[in-house]
Write an enzyme that holds these catalytic residues in place. Sequence first.
Site, PDB file in Angstrom:
ATOM      1  N   SER A  50      38.764  38.086  28.460  1.00 54.07           N
ATOM      2  CA  SER A  50      40.203  38.073  28.749  1.00 54.07           C
ATOM      3  C   SER A  50      40.913  37.180  27.728  1.00 54.07           C
ATOM      4  O   SER A  50      40.251  36.438  26.980  1.00 54.07           O
ATOM      5  CB  SER A  50      40.441  37.511  30.153  1.00 54.07           C
ATOM      6  N   ASP A  82      39.659  42.471  27.775  1.00 56.34           N
ATOM      7  CA  ASP A  82      40.120  42.745  29.141  1.00 56.34           C
ATOM      8  C   ASP A  82      41.612  42.418  29.239  1.00 56.34           C
ATOM      9  O   ASP A  82      42.045  41.321  28.845  1.00 56.34           O
ATOM     10  CB  ASP A  82      39.303  41.850  30.089  1.00 56.34           C
ATOM     11  N   HIS A 180      42.520  41.876  42.011  1.00 60.53           N
ATOM     12  CA  HIS A 180      41.809  40.789  41.343  1.00 60.53           C
ATOM     13  C   HIS A 180      41.624  39.579  42.259  1.00 60.53           C
ATOM     14  O   HIS A 180      42.428  39.362  43.158  1.00 60.53           O
ATOM     15  CB  HIS A 180      42.568  40.364  40.081  1.00 60.53           C
ATOM     16  N   ALA A 215      36.871  44.663  41.277  1.00 60.43           N
ATOM     17  CA  ALA A 215      35.812  45.276  42.084  1.00 60.43           C
ATOM     18  C   ALA A 215      34.738  44.289  42.541  1.00 60.43           C
ATOM     19  O   ALA A 215      33.632  44.696  42.895  1.00 60.43           O
ATOM     20  CB  ALA A 215      35.186  46.429  41.304  1.00 60.43           C
ATOM     21  N   SER A 216      35.063  43.008  42.550  1.00 62.79           N
ATOM     22  CA  SER A 216      34.082  42.054  43.093  1.00 62.79           C
ATOM     23  C   SER A 216      33.967  42.267  44.600  1.00 62.79           C
ATOM     24  O   SER A 216      34.939  42.649  45.259  1.00 62.79           O
ATOM     25  CB  SER A 216      34.515  40.611  42.799  1.00 62.79           C
ATOM     26  N   ILE A 257      33.823  43.311  37.083  1.00 63.24           N
ATOM     27  CA  ILE A 257      33.402  42.239  37.994  1.00 63.24           C
ATOM     28  C   ILE A 257      33.523  40.886  37.293  1.00 63.24           C
ATOM     29  O   ILE A 257      32.899  40.667  36.256  1.00 63.24           O
ATOM     30  CB  ILE A 257      31.942  42.476  38.462  1.00 63.24           C
ATOM     31  N   ASP A 258      34.331  40.021  37.856  1.00 65.68           N
ATOM     32  CA  ASP A 258      34.473  38.661  37.340  1.00 65.68           C
ATOM     33  C   ASP A 258      34.327  37.639  38.470  1.00 65.68           C
ATOM     34  O   ASP A 258      33.515  36.720  38.391  1.00 65.68           O
ATOM     35  CB  ASP A 258      35.844  38.502  36.657  1.00 65.68           C
ATOM     36  N   SER A 259      35.089  37.819  39.540  1.00 66.52           N
ATOM     37  CA  SER A 259      35.081  36.820  40.623  1.00 66.52           C
ATOM     38  C   SER A 259      33.680  36.571  41.181  1.00 66.52           C
ATOM     39  O   SER A 259      33.336  35.433  41.516  1.00 66.52           O
ATOM     40  CB  SER A 259      36.020  37.261  41.752  1.00 66.52           C
TER      41      SER A 259
END
Length: 311
Positions: A50, A82, A180, A215-216, A257-259
């Site tokens: 990001s 991103d 998010h 999408a976490s 997917i990040d979180s």
Amino acid sequence: MPITSTKEMFKKAYDGGYAVGAFNVNNMEIVQGITEAAQELRAPVILQVSAGARKYANHAYLMKLVEAAASETDIPIALHLDHGADFEICKSCIDGGFTSVMIDGSHHSFKENIELTKKVVEYAHAKGVTVEGELGQLAGVEDDVSVSEEDASYTRPEEVEEFVSKTGVDSLAIAIGTSHGAFKFKPGQKPRLRFDILDSITQILPGFPIVLHGASSVPQNFLEQINKYGGDMPGAIGIPEDMLRTAAKSAVCKINIDSDIRMAMTAAIRKHMAENPSHFDPRQYLLPARQAVKDMVAHKISNVLGCDSKA
Ligand code: G3H
Ligand code: 13P
Ligand code: ZN
């Protein structure tokens, strides 16, 4: 293996009925955790950066980390920007070696989004770089932009054909109810995704790769571990994994997917420090943090995305 674009990855994912994981990277341990899991499971993978990650870690450092990961493995790895907010950041990443960029014009009008996206596509394609566009707005926080739930809007299927044909984008991020961050639904609210919108878009754009952001799934075990060891994340709710499994089998070829990475690392570090309060060598707590990223990514690859053994 050199870093690759997402073109071939998405074609195989679409035809094979699986999705490729796009995981956000900010430092060495995250890059290593993700790529070690992907290598062991022979999965293609997208490492995404990001604007905030670039500010934190510096483009050159991230580039070298991803190049190192690619040379240490023999799986397809794409390096993706991103949520590129404007032409300049996309150009800078393309010129600086990224193989894929997202231009996120979703905060602009439909017409302005088309103009901006088209400009990025022309520049990117001339250099063999793939481009992801976005239609519709997710709730939550992306970098410094915060979109409230009331302002979030689902993708309008009637707009997608014109957007894709006028811009020439290679994939399209859509809004069907994901968002998010770790707080995707209100406490008591039943998670719901608009698969009917995804189905309509797939009928209008057969064979075209769709992307799901936000999408976490916020696994309960991470949440419990964070809260047990002094954290405070009441009411965090993610996207149920069975919904993501359904999406991965559809036209959705990239799932962001990040979180979950953030939570896996934080849970591991909190536990380690609570159990070993005298530790002060960062390697002592970053080791379990990297392992937690690897375990989480391995779980997503094998049990959610279905991209294991597809490299
Ligand atoms: O969609 C946003 C990603 O989770 C990246 O988050 O902008 O805080 O690095 P960030
Ligand atoms: P999560 O916050 O659900 O992990 O989404 C990440 C994302 O969409 C990055 O673009
Ligand atoms: Zn996103």
